[in-house]
Design a protein around this motif. Structure first.
Motif, PDB file in Angstrom:
ATOM      1  N   SER A   1       0.814  -1.214   0.000  1.00 49.87           N
ATOM      2  CA  SER A   1       0.000   0.000   0.000  1.00 49.87           C
ATOM      3  C   SER A   1       0.847   1.264   0.000  1.00 49.87           C
ATOM      4  O   SER A   1       0.375   2.336  -0.386  1.00 49.87           O
ATOM      5  CB  SER A   1      -0.926   0.012   1.225  1.00 49.87           C
ATOM      6  OG  SER A   1      -1.804  -1.093   1.189  1.00 49.87           O
ATOM      7  N   ILE A   2       2.093   1.142   0.451  1.00 55.48           N
ATOM      8  CA  ILE A   2       3.017   2.273   0.430  1.00 55.48           C
ATOM      9  C   ILE A   2       3.923   2.225  -0.790  1.00 55.48           C
ATOM     10  O   ILE A   2       4.090   3.212  -1.507  1.00 55.48           O
ATOM     11  CB  ILE A   2       3.866   2.300   1.723  1.00 55.48           C
ATOM     12  CG1 ILE A   2       2.966   2.589   2.927  1.00 55.48           C
ATOM     13  CG2 ILE A   2       4.986   3.343   1.620  1.00 55.48           C
ATOM     14  CD1 ILE A   2       3.663   2.481   4.257  1.00 55.48           C
ATOM     15  N   LEU A   3       4.524   1.060  -1.034  1.00 54.37           N
ATOM     16  CA  LEU A   3       5.561   0.980  -2.069  1.00 54.37           C
ATOM     17  C   LEU A   3       5.022   1.111  -3.484  1.00 54.37           C
ATOM     18  O   LEU A   3       5.721   1.623  -4.369  1.00 54.37           O
ATOM     19  CB  LEU A   3       6.351  -0.327  -1.922  1.00 54.37           C
ATOM     20  CG  LEU A   3       7.647  -0.226  -1.111  1.00 54.37           C
ATOM     21  CD1 LEU A   3       8.685   0.587  -1.882  1.00 54.37           C
ATOM     22  CD2 LEU A   3       7.408   0.408   0.250  1.00 54.37           C
ATOM     23  N   VAL A   4       3.803   0.670  -3.744  1.00 56.27           N
ATOM     24  CA  VAL A   4       3.262   0.805  -5.101  1.00 56.27           C
ATOM     25  C   VAL A   4       3.074   2.282  -5.467  1.00 56.27           C
ATOM     26  O   VAL A   4       3.625   2.743  -6.478  1.00 56.27           O
ATOM     27  CB  VAL A   4       1.955   0.009  -5.262  1.00 56.27           C
ATOM     28  CG1 VAL A   4       1.270   0.361  -6.584  1.00 56.27           C
ATOM     29  CG2 VAL A   4       2.239  -1.489  -5.210  1.00 56.27           C
ATOM     30  N   PRO A   5       2.352   3.076  -4.677  1.00 55.88           N
ATOM     31  CA  PRO A   5       2.243   4.501  -5.024  1.00 55.88           C
ATOM     32  C   PRO A   5       3.570   5.242  -4.871  1.00 55.88           C
ATOM     33  O   PRO A   5       3.847   6.187  -5.626  1.00 55.88           O
ATOM     34  CB  PRO A   5       1.183   5.038  -4.056  1.00 55.88           C
ATOM     35  CG  PRO A   5       1.076   4.027  -2.970  1.00 55.88           C
ATOM     36  CD  PRO A   5       1.448   2.716  -3.553  1.00 55.88           C
ATOM     37  N   TYR A   6       4.394   4.843  -3.914  1.00 52.69           N
ATOM     38  CA  TYR A   6       5.700   5.492  -3.744  1.00 52.69           C
ATOM     39  C   TYR A   6       6.548   5.355  -5.003  1.00 52.69           C
ATOM     40  O   TYR A   6       7.260   6.290  -5.402  1.00 52.69           O
ATOM     41  CB  TYR A   6       6.426   4.869  -2.556  1.00 52.69           C
ATOM     42  CG  TYR A   6       7.890   5.255  -2.447  1.00 52.69           C
ATOM     43  CD1 TYR A   6       8.264   6.568  -2.192  1.00 52.69           C
ATOM     44  CD2 TYR A   6       8.893   4.299  -2.597  1.00 52.69           C
ATOM     45  CE1 TYR A   6       9.612   6.923  -2.089  1.00 52.69           C
ATOM     46  CE2 TYR A   6      10.227   4.633  -2.495  1.00 52.69           C
ATOM     47  CZ  TYR A   6      10.586   5.951  -2.237  1.00 52.69           C
ATOM     48  OH  TYR A   6      11.906   6.287  -2.141  1.00 52.69           O
ATOM     49  N   GLY A   7       6.456   4.200  -5.647  1.00 48.96           N
ATOM     50  CA  GLY A   7       7.245   3.972  -6.852  1.00 48.96           C
ATOM     51  C   GLY A   7       6.900   4.898  -8.000  1.00 48.96           C
ATOM     52  O   GLY A   7       7.660   5.006  -8.968  1.00 48.96           O
ATOM     53  N   THR A   8       5.770   5.599  -7.898  1.00 54.17           N
ATOM     54  CA  THR A   8       5.352   6.511  -8.969  1.00 54.17           C
ATOM     55  C   THR A   8       5.757   7.962  -8.696  1.00 54.17           C
ATOM     56  O   THR A   8       5.597   8.812  -9.568  1.00 54.17           O
ATOM     57  CB  THR A   8       3.821   6.476  -9.139  1.00 54.17           C
ATOM     58  OG1 THR A   8       3.215   7.092  -7.989  1.00 54.17           O
ATOM     59  CG2 THR A   8       3.308   5.056  -9.269  1.00 54.17           C
ATOM     60  N   LEU A   9       6.250   8.265  -7.504  1.00 52.14           N
ATOM     61  CA  LEU A   9       6.416   9.664  -7.108  1.00 52.14           C
ATOM     62  C   LEU A   9       7.508  10.397  -7.874  1.00 52.14           C
ATOM     63  O   LEU A   9       7.351  11.574  -8.210  1.00 52.14           O
ATOM     64  CB  LEU A   9       6.692   9.757  -5.598  1.00 52.14           C
ATOM     65  CG  LEU A   9       5.466   9.608  -4.694  1.00 52.14           C
ATOM     66  CD1 LEU A   9       5.876   9.732  -3.232  1.00 52.14           C
ATOM     67  CD2 LEU A   9       4.402  10.652  -5.034  1.00 52.14           C
ATOM     68  N   ALA A  10       8.645   9.749  -8.139  1.00 47.48           N
ATOM     69  CA  ALA A  10       9.714  10.458  -8.858  1.00 47.48           C
ATOM     70  C   ALA A  10       9.250  10.927 -10.244  1.00 47.48           C
ATOM     71  O   ALA A  10       9.436  12.101 -10.600  1.00 47.48           O
ATOM     72  CB  ALA A  10      10.965   9.585  -8.958  1.00 47.48           C
ATOM     73  N   PRO A  11       8.642  10.050 -11.072  1.00 44.39           N
ATOM     74  CA  PRO A  11       8.130  10.545 -12.361  1.00 44.39           C
ATOM     75  C   PRO A  11       7.017  11.577 -12.212  1.00 44.39           C
ATOM     76  O   PRO A  11       6.764  12.350 -13.140  1.00 44.39           O
ATOM     77  CB  PRO A  11       7.608   9.265 -13.040  1.00 44.39           C
ATOM     78  CG  PRO A  11       8.314   8.144 -12.367  1.00 44.39           C
ATOM     79  CD  PRO A  11       8.502   8.597 -10.959  1.00 44.39           C
TER      80      PRO A  11
END
Length: 499
Positions: free
Chosen positions: A124-134
């Motif tokens: 629940s954290i890592l999936v949306p977190y993985g999108t933050l840089a782009p």
């Protein structure tokens, strides 16, 4: 609205959250099988069942999260708290569940529930977190720095995962006490809550287009929505650069999972060391990985991703071969000599950890030229699901093969067959996986120069241009996407129907 300026504090705040991402995975991969066997009375079969059941649930949860985060911007919640960052916010108070995994003396059902619950919180954290840089930038160099800082913090957490058990032993005593792992779980839980909070506070998302007055959202039945979700997951594999990226990612990470799961056994039973020695070596390796990530940040910009990846494979393989050589020679001062191959392996592992996540930041751009849409969430879901699934399978396979070799939990010495299996798992398996990843990398062409061509092509499509700027640009984009030029920008059935 003008793009926000990315400052050092934003790089740091973004990278901090991977203390959760890499730290928890390093602890689980390196210690959970040992903890279950030594202090919980679970067999390798029971441990394997925990991993398998959690993966079945995660096969639904992680891609579903990616799908939700891609579409949450259409709701009031997404526009108020962020379609990505909202998930970070609501998951922070659930992170102490990590400590519950490390309480000894309970039933199989307890360990099954606590493992699954934390895995779902993690996703629940890592999936949306993985999108933050782009979301925060589309600049190639800045994205590379984001990935590099993320991996620097990941390696710091891996160092803690390696040395914390020994530090706890030295403070509270009890070399063979399960409380060592409980204290470790509590410390990491507090740390996880802190870093995710900081990431939430110092990150942002790209501005969403305004909702058109009177726009009606198409309503779908739950079955149609779920079917559409998994079509979306499958569609990610149609993007050639992503398929090749996954090959490199899996080669570089699974080899580490197998190595990590077998390394403690290797030190304790093949070299007649101790858990404390294994913890020290894992910490030393993680410290070298930290140095390696710092070195690979500028190297990947100069040498480019694929050649840098092959260099990392070579260094890790050299370290593994060095460990096997020490085992065969078995010198009197083997513990001190262990530092040499361990540190060499750490240099390679640092590169293997950094490079795939550096590459990942550009995959959504390749997908955009194919579909005409931004789908960072679904790609992040596939990445996290793949990562956790392969790690669980690796740990499960190690446990099953140890059982098959006649390994006896709790015994001070093992049979020659069991020791040979331990050594084989730690050497042959990782070396084959490294060879696979290196082979795939020769076909991967995404780099600084081809990414610039890709972004220029996206700009042309947005401006209404349908023809390539040159034959060279056309060939580059077709190689990255895996589609003919006239099939790009949604003129295909990747999403089910053409534009």
């Amino acid at each position: 609205m003008a793009a926000r300026t990315v400052r050092p504090i934003h790089y740091i705040a973004y990278g901090l959250a991977d203390v959760l991402g890499a730290g928890s995975m390093a602890v689980v991969a390196g210690w959970i099988l040992f903890f279950y066997a030594a202090f919980c009375g679970l067999s390798a079969t029971e441990a394997s069942a925990i991993f398998a059941i959690s993966r079945i649930l995660d096969a639904i949860w992680s891609p579903l999260l990616g799908h939700f985060s891609d579409n949450l911007g259409n709701t009031w919640i997404g526009r108020r708290f962020g379609r990505r960052r909202f998930f970070l916010l609501v998951s922070i108070p659930l992170l102490p569940s990590f400590a519950l995994m490390w309480v000894s003396g309970h039933s199989f059902a307890y360990y099954l529930f606590t493992y699954i619950f934390f895995e779902l919180v993690y996703a629940s954290i890592l999936v949306p977190y993985g999108t933050l840089a782009p979301e925060m930038t589309d600049d190639y160099k800045k994205l590379s720095i984001f990935a590099g800082v993320r991996m620097l913090f990941a390696q710091v957490s891996a160092i803690l995962a390696g040395i914390l058990p020994k530090m706890i032993i030295s403070v509270v005593g009890g070399k063979d006490s399960p409380d060592t792992f409980l204290y470790m779980g509590i410390i990491f839980s507090v740390l996880f809550m802190l870093v995710v909070t900081i990431t939430y506070l110092f990150s942002w998302e790209r501005e969403l287009p305004p909702v058109k007055p009177g726009a009606v959202t198409e309503k779908k039945s739950p079955l149609d929505a779920l079917t559409g979700l998994y079509k979306g997951v499958g569609s990610t594999l149609k993007v050639r650069a992503f398929r090749l990226h996954l090959g490199m990612y899996l080669g570089g990470y699974i080899c580490q999972d197998v190595f990590n799961a077998a390394f403690t056994y290797f030190v304790v039973y093949a070299l007649f060391g101790s858990v404390a020695v294994a913890s020290t070596m894992m910490g030393a390796m993680a410290f070298t990985q930290l140095i390696a990530v710092a070195a690979f940040i500028p190297l990947i910009l100069w040498l480019q991703p694929a050649p840098s990846y092959r260099l990392a494979c070579f260094l890790y393989a050299a370290g593994i071969i060095g460990l096997y050589t020490l085992y065969k020679i078995n010198p009197a001062n083997v513990v001190m000599l262990l530092y040499i191959p361990v540190l060499i392996a750490g240099l390679g592992r640092g590169g293997l950890n950094f490079i795939p996540w550096n590459i990942y930041n550009y995959i959504a751009d390749v997908d955009e030229v194919v579909t005409g849409q931004r789908r960072e969430g679904i790609f992040a879901g596939v990445m996290i699901f793949t990562r956790k699934t392969t790690m669980a399978i690796a740990v499960m396979v190690v446990g099953l093969m140890l059982d098959a070799s006649g390994f006896h939990q709790g015994a001070k010495t093992q049979t020659p067959e069991a020791i040979n299996m331990i050594v084989g798992l730690m050497t042959v398996g990782p070396l084959l996986l490294l060879a696979f990843g290196a082979f795939v990398s020769f076909r991967f062409k995404l780099n600084k120069h081809t990414h610039a061509t890709l972004m220029a092509t996206i700009a042309r499509f947005k401006s209404g241009e349908t023809s390539p700027a040159s034959e060279k640009d056309k060939a580059i984009v077709e190689d990255l996407s895996g589609f003919s030029y006239d099939s790009l920008w949604g003129n295909n059935t990747v999403l089910g129907t053409k534009k």
